[in-house]
Design a protein around this motif. Structure first.
Motif, PDB file in Angstrom:
ATOM      1  N   THR A 174      41.303  33.105  39.658  1.00  0.00           N
ATOM      2  CA  THR A 174      41.096  34.551  39.771  1.00  0.00           C
ATOM      3  C   THR A 174      42.063  35.149  40.790  1.00  0.00           C
ATOM      4  O   THR A 174      42.777  34.424  41.482  1.00  0.00           O
ATOM      5  CB  THR A 174      39.652  34.853  40.203  1.00  0.00           C
ATOM      6  N   ILE A 175      42.021  36.478  40.866  1.00  0.00           N
ATOM      7  CA  ILE A 175      42.860  37.184  41.839  1.00  0.00           C
ATOM      8  C   ILE A 175      42.090  38.397  42.352  1.00  0.00           C
ATOM      9  O   ILE A 175      41.379  39.063  41.591  1.00  0.00           O
ATOM     10  CB  ILE A 175      44.220  37.582  41.211  1.00  0.00           C
ATOM     11  N   THR A 176      42.194  38.669  43.630  1.00  0.00           N
ATOM     12  CA  THR A 176      41.536  39.827  44.233  1.00  0.00           C
ATOM     13  C   THR A 176      42.472  41.030  44.188  1.00  0.00           C
ATOM     14  O   THR A 176      43.681  40.890  43.943  1.00  0.00           O
ATOM     15  CB  THR A 176      41.156  39.557  45.702  1.00  0.00           C
ATOM     16  N   VAL A 177      41.928  42.202  44.447  1.00  0.00           N
ATOM     17  CA  VAL A 177      42.755  43.416  44.466  1.00  0.00           C
ATOM     18  C   VAL A 177      43.815  43.322  45.567  1.00  0.00           C
ATOM     19  O   VAL A 177      44.970  43.704  45.355  1.00  0.00           O
ATOM     20  CB  VAL A 177      41.874  44.680  44.623  1.00  0.00           C
ATOM     21  N   ASN A 178      43.440  42.794  46.731  1.00  0.00           N
ATOM     22  CA  ASN A 178      44.430  42.639  47.804  1.00  0.00           C
ATOM     23  C   ASN A 178      45.571  41.720  47.375  1.00  0.00           C
ATOM     24  O   ASN A 178      46.737  41.979  47.683  1.00  0.00           O
ATOM     25  CB  ASN A 178      43.777  42.111  49.078  1.00  0.00           C
ATOM     26  N   GLN A 179      45.242  40.650  46.656  1.00  0.00           N
ATOM     27  CA  GLN A 179      46.277  39.746  46.162  1.00  0.00           C
ATOM     28  C   GLN A 179      47.145  40.429  45.102  1.00  0.00           C
ATOM     29  O   GLN A 179      48.356  40.207  45.047  1.00  0.00           O
ATOM     30  CB  GLN A 179      45.651  38.470  45.594  1.00  0.00           C
ATOM     31  N   ILE A 180      46.508  41.264  44.268  1.00  0.00           N
ATOM     32  CA  ILE A 180      47.270  42.020  43.262  1.00  0.00           C
ATOM     33  C   ILE A 180      48.253  42.959  43.958  1.00  0.00           C
ATOM     34  O   ILE A 180      49.429  43.029  43.585  1.00  0.00           O
ATOM     35  CB  ILE A 180      46.324  42.805  42.333  1.00  0.00           C
ATOM     36  N   GLU A 207      47.949  51.305  45.661  1.00  0.00           N
ATOM     37  CA  GLU A 207      46.751  51.419  46.498  1.00  0.00           C
ATOM     38  C   GLU A 207      45.565  50.848  45.733  1.00  0.00           C
ATOM     39  O   GLU A 207      45.580  50.764  44.510  1.00  0.00           O
ATOM     40  CB  GLU A 207      46.497  52.882  46.851  1.00  0.00           C
ATOM     41  N   ARG A 208      44.541  50.472  46.473  1.00  0.00           N
ATOM     42  CA  ARG A 208      43.349  49.864  45.874  1.00  0.00           C
ATOM     43  C   ARG A 208      42.785  50.717  44.741  1.00  0.00           C
ATOM     44  O   ARG A 208      42.494  50.212  43.660  1.00  0.00           O
ATOM     45  CB  ARG A 208      42.251  49.653  46.934  1.00  0.00           C
ATOM     46  N   LYS A 209      42.640  52.021  44.994  1.00  0.00           N
ATOM     47  CA  LYS A 209      42.038  52.902  43.984  1.00  0.00           C
ATOM     48  C   LYS A 209      42.837  52.921  42.692  1.00  0.00           C
ATOM     49  O   LYS A 209      42.272  52.959  41.604  1.00  0.00           O
ATOM     50  CB  LYS A 209      41.875  54.316  44.551  1.00  0.00           C
ATOM     51  N   SER A 260      41.679  51.790  38.841  1.00  0.00           N
ATOM     52  CA  SER A 260      41.924  52.698  37.722  1.00  0.00           C
ATOM     53  C   SER A 260      42.747  52.018  36.627  1.00  0.00           C
ATOM     54  O   SER A 260      42.436  52.137  35.442  1.00  0.00           O
ATOM     55  CB  SER A 260      42.643  53.947  38.230  1.00  0.00           C
ATOM     56  N   ASP A 261      43.776  51.284  37.026  1.00  0.00           N
ATOM     57  CA  ASP A 261      44.625  50.589  36.047  1.00  0.00           C
ATOM     58  C   ASP A 261      43.851  49.495  35.314  1.00  0.00           C
ATOM     59  O   ASP A 261      44.033  49.304  34.114  1.00  0.00           O
ATOM     60  CB  ASP A 261      45.856  50.001  36.731  1.00  0.00           C
ATOM     61  N   ILE A 262      42.998  48.789  36.024  1.00  0.00           N
ATOM     62  CA  ILE A 262      42.167  47.761  35.379  1.00  0.00           C
ATOM     63  C   ILE A 262      41.243  48.416  34.361  1.00  0.00           C
ATOM     64  O   ILE A 262      41.065  47.911  33.251  1.00  0.00           O
ATOM     65  CB  ILE A 262      41.389  46.941  36.429  1.00  0.00           C
ATOM     66  N   LYS A 297      31.854  39.687  40.670  1.00  0.00           N
ATOM     67  CA  LYS A 297      31.463  40.533  41.798  1.00  0.00           C
ATOM     68  C   LYS A 297      31.212  39.679  43.032  1.00  0.00           C
ATOM     69  O   LYS A 297      30.662  38.593  42.959  1.00  0.00           O
ATOM     70  CB  LYS A 297      30.186  41.318  41.463  1.00  0.00           C
ATOM     71  N   GLY A 298      31.623  40.194  44.154  1.00  0.00           N
ATOM     72  CA  GLY A 298      31.422  39.505  45.418  1.00  0.00           C
ATOM     73  C   GLY A 298      31.928  40.368  46.548  1.00  0.00           C
ATOM     74  O   GLY A 298      32.249  41.545  46.362  1.00  0.00           O
ATOM     75  N   ARG A 299      32.010  39.775  47.713  1.00  0.00           N
ATOM     76  CA  ARG A 299      32.528  40.509  48.865  1.00  0.00           C
ATOM     77  C   ARG A 299      33.916  41.057  48.554  1.00  0.00           C
ATOM     78  O   ARG A 299      34.239  42.190  48.870  1.00  0.00           O
ATOM     79  CB  ARG A 299      32.558  39.582  50.066  1.00  0.00           C
ATOM     80  N   ALA A 300      34.720  40.230  47.943  1.00  0.00           N
ATOM     81  CA  ALA A 300      36.011  40.669  47.407  1.00  0.00           C
ATOM     82  C   ALA A 300      35.968  40.339  45.921  1.00  0.00           C
ATOM     83  O   ALA A 300      35.985  39.169  45.549  1.00  0.00           O
ATOM     84  CB  ALA A 300      37.159  39.945  48.095  1.00  0.00           C
ATOM     85  N   ASN A 301      35.850  41.367  45.086  1.00  0.00           N
ATOM     86  CA  ASN A 301      35.787  41.127  43.646  1.00  0.00           C
ATOM     87  C   ASN A 301      36.998  40.319  43.197  1.00  0.00           C
ATOM     88  O   ASN A 301      38.104  40.528  43.675  1.00  0.00           O
ATOM     89  CB  ASN A 301      35.726  42.442  42.875  1.00  0.00           C
ATOM     90  N   LYS A 302      36.737  39.404  42.255  1.00  0.00           N
ATOM     91  CA  LYS A 302      37.806  38.547  41.732  1.00  0.00           C
ATOM     92  C   LYS A 302      37.985  38.862  40.251  1.00  0.00           C
ATOM     93  O   LYS A 302      37.007  38.956  39.515  1.00  0.00           O
ATOM     94  CB  LYS A 302      37.441  37.080  41.917  1.00  0.00           C
ATOM     95  N   TYR A 303      39.226  39.006  39.839  1.00  0.00           N
ATOM     96  CA  TYR A 303      39.538  39.401  38.471  1.00  0.00           C
ATOM     97  C   TYR A 303      40.297  38.292  37.743  1.00  0.00           C
ATOM     98  O   TYR A 303      41.019  37.510  38.358  1.00  0.00           O
ATOM     99  CB  TYR A 303      40.388  40.674  38.468  1.00  0.00           C
ATOM    100  N   TYR A 304      40.102  38.275  36.437  1.00  0.00           N
ATOM    101  CA  TYR A 304      40.877  37.394  35.578  1.00  0.00           C
ATOM    102  C   TYR A 304      40.876  37.962  34.168  1.00  0.00           C
ATOM    103  O   TYR A 304      40.040  38.794  33.819  1.00  0.00           O
ATOM    104  CB  TYR A 304      40.356  35.949  35.596  1.00  0.00           C
ATOM    105  N   MET A 305      41.829  37.519  33.379  1.00  0.00           N
ATOM    106  CA  MET A 305      41.946  37.961  31.995  1.00  0.00           C
ATOM    107  C   MET A 305      41.341  36.867  31.126  1.00  0.00           C
ATOM    108  O   MET A 305      41.947  35.812  30.944  1.00  0.00           O
ATOM    109  CB  MET A 305      43.413  38.183  31.626  1.00  0.00           C
TER     110      MET A 305
END
Length: 115
Positions: free
Chosen positions: A27-33, A45-47, A51-53, A67-75
């Protein structure tokens, strides 16, 4: 005002980033993105990432969030073809040892993969 071509480039690069993260174990977090975009010369920016996701999801991309303290995303990627799923449905339809409730649950999940 934000340059439209920069916005398009950012969402395409975001898609590329997410395509490199395709499972719950990768996975990847928004900060990592944001960091990855920055490494590719794109500021964000985070927002705008959220929006892009959302736009990618609206376009049919299966972006998942843990979902978590830092949400993690994956495709998420379904590696089964429609034909394979159809064959599995046929196999389960013929299976008589599965109770009806379990059979319906399996049918529902398999059918959702090809809808």
């Amino acid at each position: 005002m934000v340059n439209n071509s920069c916005v398009k480039k950012k969402i395409i690069v975001l898609l590329d980033i997410l395509l490199n993260h395709r499972s719950e174990e990768n996975t990847i977090t928004v900060n990592q993105i944001i960091e990855e975009l920055s490494n590719r010369g794109i500021s964000a920016e985070r927002k705008s990432i959220y929006s892009d996701i959302r736009v990618l999801k609206e376009c049919g991309y299966n972006v998942k969030c843990i979902k978590g303290r830092a949400n993690k995303y994956y495709m998420w990627h379904n590696s089964l073809t429609k034909t394979e799923v159809s064959e599995l449905i046929t196999i389960f339809e013929k299976e008589i040892d599965i109770n009806n409730i379990k059979r319906e649950q399996i049918f529902s999940k398999l059918k959702s993969l090809i809808d």
